[in-house]
Write a protein that holds these residues in place. Structure first.
Motif: not given
Length: 214
Positions: A163-170, A144-148
């Protein structure tokens, strides 16, 4: 830069650096945006940090002070005579068996020293968190990356929400040199902007095959 390990698990570090950045072609000449009178940016950064490492854990705290002359920003672009970005970075990491965790928090004060206004599109807080599980040939995780909050202009106009953005990886190793990988960026299809009226991509899905010779 210089580092000194004053105990088995502890190290103190200090660094001083300079930077130079020339304006791009578009910043100089793009119609309605460019400014052919732009000067290059010059910067001097100072930082001091404390690092701890023990077993599968590590943590650090770093204080920094970056002073910039003729910072390029604005629309149309101009030079900000004296800008300053100072603050602290905190980081923590943990390795336990097949699990790993990495977290980082940046707290800063990016300002125009002449006016006291926040620098354009620069947040005061950033938070990153990544968790990975890697048993054998597999690697699975999320981040997750959260920016003020930020401002789109150089005078604290047009506030932009955080905002906050979530990513998944495999990924799975097929042999010593080949691996199959997949990734989902912006998992929840979050709508946000890094610059006013310029949308960023929504949810993205990537599948790839990687070759890395040993």
């Amino acid at each position: 830069g210089y580092g000194y390990r004053f105990a088995t698990d502890w190290q103190v570090r200090a660094a001083v650096g300079t930077a130079f950045k020339a304006p791009s072609f578009n910043q100089l000449y793009y119609p309605g945006f460019g400014n052919d009178a732009l000067k290059p940016e010059k910067a001097r950064n100072r930082e001091i940090g404390l690092h701890w490492l023990q077993g599968g854990q590590h943590a650090s705290a770093t204080w920094f002070d970056n002073r910039i002359t003729d910072l390029i920003e604005g629309f149309p672009v101009t030079n900000t005579g004296k800008a300053r970005i100072k603050g602290a970075s905190l980081a923590y990491g943990l390795f336990y068996g097949a699990w790993s965790i990495d977290a980082g928090l940046d707290l800063m004060r990016p300002i125009n020293e002449a006016t006291g206004d926040r620098l354009q599109r620069r947040p005061a807080e950033m938070l990153k968190l990544a968790v990975t599980y890697a048993p054998g040939d597999w690697k699975i995780g999320g981040e997750t990356n959260t920016i003020g909050r930020r401002y789109d202009t150089t005078t604290e106009g047009r506030p932009m929400h955080g905002y906050g953005v979530a990513n998944l990886f495999a990924g799975k190793a097929l042999d010593k040199e080949w691996s199959l990988e997949g990734r989902i960026n912006n998992l929840f299809d979050r709508v946000y902007e890094n610059a006013w009226a310029y949308a960023v991509p929504g949810r993205e899905i990537f599948i790839g095959l990687r070759y890395q010779p040993k």
